[in-house]
Design a protein around this motif. Structure first.
Motif, short mmCIF file in Angstrom:
data_model
loop_
_atom_site.label_atom_id
_atom_site.label_comp_id
_atom_site.label_asym_id
_atom_site.label_seq_id
_atom_site.Cartn_x
_atom_site.Cartn_y
_atom_site.Cartn_z
N SER A 81 0.85 -1.24 -0.05
CA SER A 81 -0.07 -0.01 -0.10
C SER A 81 0.81 1.36 -0.07
CB SER A 81 -0.91 0.12 1.21
OG SER A 81 -0.21 0.18 2.33
N ARG A 82 0.21 2.37 -0.26
CA ARG A 82 0.98 3.73 -0.18
C ARG A 82 1.50 3.93 1.10
NH1 ARG A 82 0.56 8.56 -3.12
NH2 ARG A 82 -1.02 7.65 -4.44
N ARG A 83 1.05 3.55 1.89
CA ARG A 83 1.39 3.74 3.53
C ARG A 83 2.64 2.79 3.85
NH1 ARG A 83 -2.19 3.21 9.21
NH2 ARG A 83 -0.53 3.90 10.60
N ARG A 84 2.62 1.67 3.32
CA ARG A 84 3.86 0.66 3.53
C ARG A 84 5.05 1.11 2.66
NH1 ARG A 84 3.86 -4.78 4.35
NH2 ARG A 84 2.37 -4.52 6.01
N CYS A 85 4.60 1.64 1.49
CA CYS A 85 5.74 1.91 0.55
C CYS A 85 6.55 3.11 1.24
CB CYS A 85 5.19 2.25 -0.80
SG CYS A 85 4.93 1.17 -1.61
N HIS A 86 5.81 4.27 1.84
CA HIS A 86 6.37 5.44 2.47
C HIS A 86 7.15 5.01 3.63
CE1 HIS A 86 3.67 7.90 -0.17
NE2 HIS A 86 4.75 8.65 -0.30
N ALA A 87 6.61 4.04 4.63
CA ALA A 87 7.17 3.63 5.74
C ALA A 87 8.60 2.81 5.28
CB ALA A 87 6.38 2.41 6.43
#
Length: 312
Positions: free
Chosen positions: A137-143
């Motif tokens: 997800s976008r959140r996982r990628c940014h993390a």
């Protein structure tokens, strides 16, 4: 002898790659051309990914930042190296030297973990394709991206802290073309065994943890690919990993050769060749590897060009 905060003699002297004026001129022109290709290649890769909506995926999100990191740590090293080769001025300020080293280690460490994030992305895409949109997800990628930069910053800060405890000799001549950790350690008059061990452990942990993540990811990927019955399916799966695997092999082989060894093993000739490769050549190669071996990027370039021509 003087400590790290010594201010009267504030300049280091970078020996460079060679004493021959003719070879220096040739290398200066060569490095300038390589740097221009690096800037154009990595900037172009970032722009293509930004402009083409079909490339707005986790894989190309990480590739954008890989291009940014390659461009950044090449810029930290290459312009100063070009200046030293092209002119007779070989000095670099005390703060300039350690600033160069700090950002070089930061960007290099961040790239290690970014490459492992890219391997994890390929693992999820091939081994768990149905869950890919949820897992990556976008959140996982940014993390993962923030973690990469954070680990690079921690690695660099520990490196700086260790070097700050070192006692330098009166000589400020660095036998290298940029301020690198092994070359600065060689200037010490005191026993640097503890400092070396800390730096090797931290650098080794960065390299080994990221390399272990990559190895485990590709072991799972290989296992999944071998289970694919069709030849075309295997070829397609291999093609999605080939570029990344090639970039990883080149990057890690030179980094491990240079850094995972004690100061007494430092060899001016061999280490300089390896350093030229991963500081100047690899940042140029990565965009070429990912563009020439990637049909999606080639198609994206065609779409962007056609779109620009249609708008005109």
């Amino acid at each position: 002898m003087n400590t790290w905060n010594y201010t009267e003699e504030s300049d280091f002297i970078l020996i460079g790659l060679t004493d021959s004026k003719e070879i220096q001129l040739v290398l200066a022109v060569l490095f300038l051309l390589i740097y221009l290709v690096t800037v154009l290649g990595n900037t172009g890769m970032m722009l293509i990914i930004r402009l083409d909506a079909q490339l707005h995926t986790p894989m190309y999100f990480f590739l954008t930042h890989l291009s940014f990191l390659d461009l950044s740590y090449s810029t930290v090293i290459t312009p100063k190296t070009f200046k030293n080769l092209f002119t007779s001025i070989k000095n670099i300020s005390f703060m300039g030297c350690f600033t160069q080293l700090y950002f070089f280690v930061l960007f290099g460490g961040a790239e290690c973990f970014l490459l492992s994030s890219m391997a994890y992305d390929r693992y999820v895409a091939i081994c768990n394709p149905l869950h890919y949109p949820v897992v990556m997800s976008r959140r996982r990628c940014h993390a993962l991206l923030i973690s990469s930069y954070l680990m690079g910053a921690i690695d660099s800060s520990i490196n700086m802290l260790c070097l700050s405890r070192m006692i330098l000799c009166s000589s400020h001549v660095i036998n290298h073309f940029f301020c690198d950790t092994p070359a600065i350690l060689a200037l010490s008059c005191s026993d640097t065994y503890v400092i070396e061990m800390i730096i090797i452990i931290v650098s080794g942990s960065t390299l080994m943890v990221s390399l272990l993540t990559i190895s485990m990811s590709y072991a799972s990927i290989l296992s999944s690919i071998l289970k694919i019955s069709s030849t075309s399916g295997k070829r397609k799966a291999f093609s999605t990993c080939a570029s990344h695997l090639l970039a990883v092999t080149i990057f890690y082989s030179t980094m491990i050769f240079t850094y995972l060894k004690p100061k007494r093993s430092y060899s001016l000739g061999k280490d300089q060749v390896a350093s030229v490769f991963y500081t100047i050549v690899i940042p140029m190669l990565n965009p070429l590897i990912y563009s020439l071996r990637n049909k999606e990027v080639k198609n994206a370039v065609s779409r962007v060009i056609n779109k620009r021509q249609s708008s005109r």
